[in-house]
Design a protein around this motif. Structure first.
Motif, PDB file in Angstrom:
ATOM      1  N   ALA A  40      -7.581   6.516 -12.445  1.00  0.00           N
ATOM      2  CA  ALA A  40      -8.511   6.864 -13.532  1.00  0.00           C
ATOM      3  C   ALA A  40      -8.112   8.187 -14.178  1.00  0.00           C
ATOM      4  N   ASP A  41      -7.749   9.191 -13.360  1.00  0.00           N
ATOM      5  CA  ASP A  41      -7.340  10.483 -13.910  1.00  0.00           C
ATOM      6  C   ASP A  41      -6.027  10.381 -14.681  1.00  0.00           C
ATOM      7  N   LEU A  42      -5.138   9.495 -14.264  1.00  0.00           N
ATOM      8  CA  LEU A  42      -3.872   9.311 -14.975  1.00  0.00           C
ATOM      9  C   LEU A  42      -4.080   8.713 -16.367  1.00  0.00           C
ATOM     10  N   ARG A  43      -5.122   7.934 -16.507  1.00  0.00           N
ATOM     11  CA  ARG A  43      -5.354   7.212 -17.759  1.00  0.00           C
ATOM     12  C   ARG A  43      -6.402   7.871 -18.649  1.00  0.00           C
ATOM     13  N   THR A  44      -6.928   9.017 -18.207  1.00  0.00           N
ATOM     14  CA  THR A  44      -7.994   9.702 -18.932  1.00  0.00           C
ATOM     15  C   THR A  44      -7.490  11.028 -19.477  1.00  0.00           C
ATOM     16  N   SER A  45      -7.832  11.302 -20.718  1.00  0.00           N
ATOM     17  CA  SER A  45      -7.521  12.613 -21.274  1.00  0.00           C
ATOM     18  C   SER A  45      -8.698  13.535 -21.059  1.00  0.00           C
TER      19      SER A  45
END
Length: 172
Positions: A40-45
């Motif tokens: 989730a953190d990898l895909r969230t700005s």
């Protein structure tokens, strides 16, 4: 040279060896930071500019490929601007559906192998081939190395900020 989380301390005047070591060092720093983040953190700005860590990772993969394979070697590469939405070199970074961190990290390290091979087999004063990225006035391999090194250093710092906000690994 083994990949490390410590800055290279080579007592060498062999510039291609130093370039390879520093590029490996930054690749490994990016790898460590990416692996410390949840999907989730990898895909969230979390930044006003809007990029996600996974988008930064795909950019680094394509950036290195553009400069060494397509640029210096003059190879025809599939989707040279595949890190940008619609393959528009001025568009935002984008990750295709179904592409994840493991695939991109493997590609990052594959590009590193190509870069090390280029550095081992060419003189830094050699100019890039015509016909790939360049149709006129190709830069030297030395210039390309400096450019790619500054891209890695700058983006590893950017990734530090995103990882710190998300609670992931930071630092070199």
């Amino acid at each position: 040279m083994p990949l490390s989380d410590r800055e290279p301390r080579l007592d060498s005047a062999d510039t291609p060896v130093l370039f390879a070591a520093y590029l490996d060092y930054y690749r490994q720093a990016v790898d460590r930071k990416v692996r410390s983040l949840s999907d989730a953190d990898l895909r969230t700005s979390r930044l006003p500019s809007g990029w996600s860590p996974l988008e930064l990772l795909i950019h680094l993969v394509h950036m290195e490929r553009r400069w060494f394979r397509w640029g210096f070697l003059g190879e025809q590469v599939e989707r040279p601007w595949g890190d940008h939405a619609g393959q528009d070199p001025h568009g935002p970074w984008a990750v295709p559906d179904g592409v994840g961190p493991d695939e991109l990290l493997a590609a990052l390290h594959t590009e590193g192998e190509v870069t090390r091979s280029v550095l081992a087999g060419h003189d830094l004063a050699e100019h890039a081939a015509l016909g790939g990225r360049f149709t006129e006035d190709p830069p030297t391999l030395a210039w390309i190395c400096f450019h790619v090194l500054q891209e890695y250093a700058r983006h590893a710092g950017h990734l530090d900020v995103a990882a710190e906000i998300a609670g992931g690994a930071t630092g070199e």
